[in-house]
Motif scaffolding. Sequence first.
Motif, PDB file in Angstrom:
ATOM      1  N   LEU A   1     -21.055  44.532  39.631  1.00 53.27           N
ATOM      2  CA  LEU A   1     -21.821  45.688  40.091  1.00 53.27           C
ATOM      3  C   LEU A   1     -23.047  45.891  39.203  1.00 53.27           C
ATOM      4  CD1 LEU A   1     -18.983  48.269  40.850  1.00 53.27           C
ATOM      5  CD2 LEU A   1     -20.241  46.853  42.488  1.00 53.27           C
ATOM      6  N   ILE A   2     -24.155  46.167  39.840  1.00 49.55           N
ATOM      7  CA  ILE A   2     -25.389  46.495  39.130  1.00 49.55           C
ATOM      8  C   ILE A   2     -25.686  47.964  39.386  1.00 49.55           C
ATOM      9  CG2 ILE A   2     -27.854  46.027  38.932  1.00 49.55           C
ATOM     10  CD1 ILE A   2     -27.281  43.196  39.889  1.00 49.55           C
ATOM     11  N   GLY A   3     -25.826  48.727  38.308  1.00 45.85           N
ATOM     12  CA  GLY A   3     -25.937  50.171  38.467  1.00 45.85           C
ATOM     13  C   GLY A   3     -27.291  50.736  38.089  1.00 45.85           C
TER      14      GLY A   3
ATOM     15  N   ALA B   1     -23.974  52.142  42.152  1.00 45.81           N
ATOM     16  CA  ALA B   1     -23.577  50.803  41.739  1.00 45.81           C
ATOM     17  C   ALA B   1     -23.397  49.927  42.959  1.00 45.81           C
ATOM     18  CB  ALA B   1     -22.277  50.861  40.934  1.00 45.81           C
ATOM     19  N   SER B   2     -24.034  48.758  42.954  1.00 43.88           N
ATOM     20  CA  SER B   2     -23.975  47.867  44.109  1.00 43.88           C
ATOM     21  C   SER B   2     -23.879  46.420  43.652  1.00 43.88           C
ATOM     22  CB  SER B   2     -25.212  48.062  45.000  1.00 43.88           C
ATOM     23  OG  SER B   2     -26.395  47.777  44.270  1.00 43.88           O
ATOM     24  N   ASN B   3     -23.539  45.557  44.597  1.00 45.75           N
ATOM     25  CA  ASN B   3     -23.466  44.122  44.349  1.00 45.75           C
ATOM     26  C   ASN B   3     -24.557  43.457  45.177  1.00 45.75           C
ATOM     27  OD1 ASN B   3     -22.817  41.313  44.474  1.00 45.75           O
ATOM     28  ND2 ASN B   3     -20.690  41.769  43.939  1.00 45.75           N
TER      29      ASN B   3
ATOM     30  N   TYR C   1     -23.698  41.521  48.327  1.00 47.48           N
ATOM     31  CA  TYR C   1     -23.186  42.223  49.515  1.00 47.48           C
ATOM     32  C   TYR C   1     -24.081  43.433  49.763  1.00 47.48           C
ATOM     33  CZ  TYR C   1     -19.056  39.471  48.270  1.00 47.48           C
ATOM     34  OH  TYR C   1     -18.206  38.449  47.937  1.00 47.48           O
ATOM     35  N   LYS C   2     -24.950  43.332  50.753  1.00 46.54           N
ATOM     36  CA  LYS C   2     -25.974  44.355  50.925  1.00 46.54           C
ATOM     37  C   LYS C   2     -25.403  45.712  51.322  1.00 46.54           C
ATOM     38  CE  LYS C   2     -27.048  43.182  55.757  1.00 46.54           C
ATOM     39  NZ  LYS C   2     -28.140  42.816  56.687  1.00 46.54           N
ATOM     40  N   HIS C   3     -24.188  45.733  51.916  1.00 53.29           N
ATOM     41  CA  HIS C   3     -23.614  47.012  52.354  1.00 53.29           C
ATOM     42  C   HIS C   3     -22.797  47.695  51.257  1.00 53.29           C
ATOM     43  CE1 HIS C   3     -24.911  46.344  56.447  1.00 53.29           C
ATOM     44  NE2 HIS C   3     -24.258  45.188  56.513  1.00 53.29           N
TER      45      HIS C   3
ATOM     46  N   TYR D   1     -18.360  55.629  49.051  1.00 54.43           N
ATOM     47  CA  TYR D   1     -18.238  54.176  48.901  1.00 54.43           C
ATOM     48  C   TYR D   1     -18.458  53.510  50.239  1.00 54.43           C
ATOM     49  CZ  TYR D   1     -16.106  49.562  48.377  1.00 54.43           C
ATOM     50  OH  TYR D   1     -15.880  48.209  48.379  1.00 54.43           O
ATOM     51  N   SER D   2     -19.259  52.446  50.244  1.00 52.37           N
ATOM     52  CA  SER D   2     -19.451  51.620  51.432  1.00 52.37           C
ATOM     53  C   SER D   2     -18.902  50.233  51.133  1.00 52.37           C
ATOM     54  CB  SER D   2     -20.935  51.528  51.804  1.00 52.37           C
ATOM     55  OG  SER D   2     -21.420  52.794  52.217  1.00 52.37           O
ATOM     56  N   SER D   3     -18.030  49.744  51.986  1.00 52.16           N
ATOM     57  CA  SER D   3     -17.404  48.446  51.773  1.00 52.16           C
ATOM     58  C   SER D   3     -18.377  47.318  52.111  1.00 52.16           C
ATOM     59  CB  SER D   3     -16.152  48.317  52.640  1.00 52.16           C
ATOM     60  OG  SER D   3     -16.507  48.136  54.005  1.00 52.16           O
ATOM     61  N   ILE D   4     -17.955  46.081  51.852  1.00 50.60           N
ATOM     62  CA  ILE D   4     -18.812  44.935  52.135  1.00 50.60           C
ATOM     63  C   ILE D   4     -19.071  44.797  53.636  1.00 50.60           C
ATOM     64  CG2 ILE D   4     -18.110  43.679  50.072  1.00 50.60           C
ATOM     65  CD1 ILE D   4     -16.199  42.061  51.762  1.00 50.60           C
ATOM     66  N   TYR D   5     -18.241  45.470  54.450  1.00 49.95           N
ATOM     67  CA  TYR D   5     -18.421  45.434  55.899  1.00 49.95           C
ATOM     68  C   TYR D   5     -19.197  46.644  56.416  1.00 49.95           C
ATOM     69  CZ  TYR D   5     -14.676  42.073  55.177  1.00 49.95           C
ATOM     70  OH  TYR D   5     -13.917  41.029  54.720  1.00 49.95           O
TER      71      TYR D   5
END
Length: 329
Positions: free
Chosen positions: A199-201, A216-218, A221-223, A248-252
């Motif tokens: 995760l990049i925050g 924080a996101s990856n 995975y854009k979502h 929270y938003s999942s990878i989907y």
Amino acid sequence: MKRVILLSAICLSFLTTTLFTSCDKESSDSNLDNPELVGKPYFTMSMKDTIYVKGEGEIKAELTSKGQLIISAEGLGKNGLDIFEVELLKLQEGNFPTNVNVAVYLYGDEQGMEVATSLDMERPDLLTGMVKITKVNKAAKVIDGSFDIKMIASPLNEIYKDQFTVKGEFENLPYERVIEDTKGVFVYAVADGVPLKDLIGTATHDSKSNIITVNASNENYKHQNLILRFPANIEAGAYAFEDFSATYSSIYGVKYISNAEDSALEGSYLKIDKIEDETEEGKTFRKFYGKFDFKLREDRGTHVLQMTEGEFVVRVEIQKPDKPPVIEL
């Protein structure tokens, strides 16, 4: 990499030509959740017929944003200038061979820094020893374990050319997260049993609402992203959804949200362990250390997501409130 400054506590007794040390170890229980109750940290290392004993404040471990655990000790050797460090590829219970999880011993005398390592450069597959992590207490953030490692002198050394063995054990050794990126944010969590990796925050402060937003996101995975919001003037302690919010938003792309009025989400919490205020170039920064464990409801469904083992370190610039316009009469 910041170093842990150590003061040697050595109890000496001579038996023939061999030097030994003995110190009583305080009783402890590394299973407790509260770091203040698990007992004092205890670390020993024997090397070249000398045993070094380290106590509270003299030895520490650091967990990087990539998940490596680095255990380091200073104040070693006859002049108290040597440094020992071992880097484990991950934080978990198990055995870690030291030709892969490399240990380094730095000689720090006045004649220059020389080095020995647990990696044989000519035979990299040679097993030189083992670090065993026997207990990981993520609630209290302490670990137990032992090590037995053969150290190989660098061929470039001019003074220290002998091989030697270091061995020892540690209990209730505290570890802490370190921030390595320039944005000053680290976030880790497990969503429904799956770790949120890499995760990049970012963290921002809104002076009007006085709310800090951590995102924080990856990048793969854009979502996927995790957002925490809490007041900038929050104090150390544990808080429920009445005092903070999370999404929270999942990878989907499935979105989950917090709701203080949803009884299915009871027991959720965010805990602030420590707050540090810093000033840099006339700017004010606030650093939050904390953990979280909460449930989130699917925004357009019924599923309740479990977000566990959450940890964060956030350094954010505190914005000054906008000054009201001056009206000239």
